[in-house]
Design an enzyme around this catalytic site. Structure first.
Site, PDB file in Angstrom:
ATOM      1  N   SER A  74     134.460 109.803 -34.768  1.00  0.00           N
ATOM      2  CA  SER A  74     134.829 108.444 -35.143  1.00  0.00           C
ATOM      3  C   SER A  74     133.911 107.415 -34.516  1.00  0.00           C
ATOM      4  O   SER A  74     134.127 106.227 -34.645  1.00  0.00           O
ATOM      5  CB  SER A  74     136.274 108.180 -34.723  1.00  0.00           C
ATOM      6  OG  SER A  74     136.385 108.373 -33.341  1.00  0.00           O
ATOM      7  N   GLY A  92     138.990 115.942 -27.923  1.00  0.00           N
ATOM      8  CA  GLY A  92     139.058 115.736 -26.473  1.00  0.00           C
ATOM      9  C   GLY A  92     140.505 115.422 -26.087  1.00  0.00           C
ATOM     10  O   GLY A  92     141.280 114.944 -26.928  1.00  0.00           O
ATOM     11  N   ASP A  93     140.862 115.647 -24.831  1.00  0.00           N
ATOM     12  CA  ASP A  93     142.273 115.451 -24.444  1.00  0.00           C
ATOM     13  C   ASP A  93     142.602 113.972 -24.151  1.00  0.00           C
ATOM     14  O   ASP A  93     143.686 113.649 -23.693  1.00  0.00           O
ATOM     15  CB  ASP A  93     142.653 116.346 -23.255  1.00  0.00           C
ATOM     16  CG  ASP A  93     141.823 116.045 -22.024  1.00  0.00           C
ATOM     17  OD1 ASP A  93     140.995 115.089 -22.075  1.00  0.00           O
ATOM     18  OD2 ASP A  93     141.975 116.738 -21.012  1.00  0.00           O
ATOM     19  N   THR A 118     135.034 114.143 -21.756  1.00  0.00           N
ATOM     20  CA  THR A 118     133.927 113.822 -20.841  1.00  0.00           C
ATOM     21  C   THR A 118     133.759 112.312 -20.786  1.00  0.00           C
ATOM     22  O   THR A 118     133.418 111.688 -21.799  1.00  0.00           O
ATOM     23  CB  THR A 118     132.596 114.427 -21.369  1.00  0.00           C
ATOM     24  OG1 THR A 118     132.850 115.766 -21.749  1.00  0.00           O
ATOM     25  CG2 THR A 118     131.500 114.352 -20.352  1.00  0.00           C
ATOM     26  N   ASP A 159     145.805  66.342 -40.325  1.00  0.00           N
ATOM     27  CA  ASP A 159     144.864  67.112 -41.144  1.00  0.00           C
ATOM     28  C   ASP A 159     144.341  66.243 -42.294  1.00  0.00           C
ATOM     29  O   ASP A 159     144.709  66.434 -43.449  1.00  0.00           O
ATOM     30  CB  ASP A 159     145.616  68.356 -41.668  1.00  0.00           C
ATOM     31  CG  ASP A 159     144.763  69.267 -42.518  1.00  0.00           C
ATOM     32  OD1 ASP A 159     143.512  69.150 -42.447  1.00  0.00           O
ATOM     33  OD2 ASP A 159     145.328  70.089 -43.260  1.00  0.00           O
TER      34      ASP A 159
HETATM   35  C1  SPV Z   1     144.452  74.965 -43.804  1.00  0.00           C
HETATM   36  O1  SPV Z   1     144.787  75.983 -43.169  1.00  0.00           O
HETATM   37  O2  SPV Z   1     144.070  73.935 -43.253  1.00  0.00           O
HETATM   38  C2  SPV Z   1     144.469  74.984 -45.260  1.00  0.00           C
HETATM   39  C3  SPV Z   1     145.461  75.813 -45.951  1.00  0.00           C
HETATM   40  O3  SPV Z   1     143.718  74.253 -45.850  1.00  0.00           O
HETATM   41  S1  SPV Z   1     146.804  74.816 -46.247  1.00  0.00           S
HETATM   42  O4  SPV Z   1     147.307  74.303 -44.997  1.00  0.00           O
HETATM   43  O5  SPV Z   1     147.814  75.637 -46.919  1.00  0.00           O
HETATM   44  O6  SPV Z   1     146.376  73.726 -47.133  1.00  0.00           O
HETATM   45 MG    MG Z   2     142.834  72.785 -44.679  1.00  0.00          MG
END
Ligand code: SPV
Ligand code: MG
Length: 432
Positions: free
Chosen positions: A9, A90-91, A122, A204
């Site tokens: 892996s 390996g263990d 190891t 926002d």
């Molecule tokens: C954000 O995360 O700022 C986005 C997604 O634009 S939403 O809040 O759903 O608009």
């Molecule tokens: Mg946004």
């Protein structure tokens, strides 16, 4: 001659691997299950050496008779297919995150009479240093930038979680759980305008400027390796957007998502409760084209976000916009909704996919939260973004702690609910 199976892996072969391969070969005819890139990316991190190169390397090793792909850390599929008499490991997996994987191997072996042989693991003193090196390589801009496109080819859906600073970046980078015999984690980070603004105590409304947003990205990049998608809001003026795209591409961000709004942008989840204006198809197409033309590499994605459903402009408008944005060069379409039911999102996906099976579709299921990732994939969705969940979990926890201290006039009660001091002191190691 017994059939022996050993799964590799790792993307780094060291003396420990050589040793266990030679011991396994002594037990019979040895087949190595080489984990595919997707499997390694799922349980560990993105591999630094490709599957093809790893197969070539492993098949040239002494004692190896055959090399087969293993497409999950869960051995079940390959064990039932090849029915080896002996599985070698390996263990080190007796305890820790791989213990459930071991338990499942034992169960499958028991079902057909196979046997597990474990050799002492190891410890390679260089292992930590090699892992740190791999992570340093993965965090470089040219490595990280292309990761989202690579993941889109490997995995459906790609899962992305919000990060708004170094600490939340670390949570997205390092959180892993065991589920159905697999170890799973998130694929990358969403630098949300809502969360980045909220973390800074701002609304926002595109008030937090790009210098600050880029600083958030830089903080996250310093401590992570996973790909980053920036919520680019409206992208601003075309003349400004091209500069943003160039900067993001240079930094190693994988994608920017811009929404088709103009004027004072408000968060989409307000919908029509506040006044917000969708821009014209032409304006958005011009911005997409300019962003694409500003690029130097093929790696970076300019993704167009459609606000028609949010602003109740109807499905036809949403689809017309999606087709136009793809024609203008958009590398993906994010379709947003604030409905509790996923019906309109699913309808959009169905109509969009009738004519376009290629362009990645992105969803943000904040309100239609009952839909599972598997269901989204069935509807043709390629990326699922959990856009605000870390900040929404942190805020109530912090507020509760503040209230507990006020209520009790001391911090003993709060201490019972918070992380122990010893743990916070060592949470971030000094050197990597
Ligand atoms: C954000 O995360 O700022 C986005 C997604 O634009 S939403 O809040 O759903 O608009
Ligand atoms: Mg946004």
């Amino acid at each position: 001659m017994k059939k022996v199976y050993l799964s590799l892996s790792s993307d780094v072969i060291h003396n420990g691997h050589i040793k266990i391969i030679s011991r396994a070969a002594e037990l019979g005819e040895l087949t190595i299950g080489v984990l595919t890139d997707e499997a390694i990316a799922r349980f560990k991190r993105f591999p630094t050496v490709s599957y093809e190169e790893r197969c070539e390397l492993v098949s040239s090793l002494k004692g190896v008779s055959a090399v087969v792909p293993q497409d999950s850390i869960d051995y079940e599929k390959n064990l039932l297919k090849y029915k080896p008499d002996i599985v070698v490991h390996g263990d080190d997996w007796v305890t820790g995150t791989q213990a459930p994987v071991r338990a499942k191997v034992l169960k499958v072996l028991e079902s057909y009479g196979g046997e597990l042989v474990e050799f002492p693991y190891t410890i390679n003193p260089m292992e930590d240093a090699m892992e740190a090196d791999a992570r340093r390589i993965l965090s470089m801009p040219e490595q990280r930038r292309s990761r989202l496109k690579q993941l889109l080819k490997m995995k459906k859906p790609v899962t992305i979680l919000e990060a708004h600073n170094g600490l939340t970046g670390l949570i997205v980078e390092n959180t892993k759980i065991e589920k159905n015999g697999e170890i799973i984690q998130f694929d990358g980070m969403w630098v949300s305008s809502l969360c980045d603004s909220t973390a800074k105590g701002k609304p926002d409304i595109e008030l937090v400027d790009n210098t600050s947003r880029l600083n958030t990205i830089d903080q996250i990049m310093e401590v992570t390796t996973k790909p980053i998608i920036l919520d680019g809001d409206s992208g601003g003026l075309v003349e400004h957007f091209v500069f943003l795209v160039k900067t993001l591409e240079r930094m190693g961000v994988s994608a920017v998502i811009i929404e088709d709004k103009e004027g004072l942008k408000k968060n989409s989840l307000f919908g029509t409760e506040v006044s917000q204006t969708q821009c014209s198809i032409e304006t958005m197409c011009e911005k997409i084209k300019a962003g694409k033309e500003a690029l130097t590499t093929q790696d970076f994605m300019v993704i167009a976000r459609i606000e028609s459903l949010i602003l109740e402009q109807g499905m036809e408008d949403a689809i017309a916009r999606a087709r136009a944005y793809v024609k203008a060069g958009a590398d993906g379409i994010m379709i947003h909704s604030r409905q509790k039911s996923p019906d309109e999102i699913f309808e959009f996906c169905r109509i969009f996919r009738e004519k376009d099976q290629v362009t990645p579709l992105i969803v943000v299921p904040t309100t239609f939260n009952m839909v599972t990732e598997a269901e989204f994939a069935e509807h043709g969705v390629n990326i699922v973004i959990y856009a605000n969940h870390l900040i929404r979990s942190a805020f109530p926890a912090m507020q509760h702690t503040a209230e507990l201290i006020l209520q009790n006039g001391r911090c003993m009660e709060a201490d019972k609910e918070v992380m122990p001091i010893k743990q916070i002191l060592t949470l971030i190691p000094e050197a990597k």
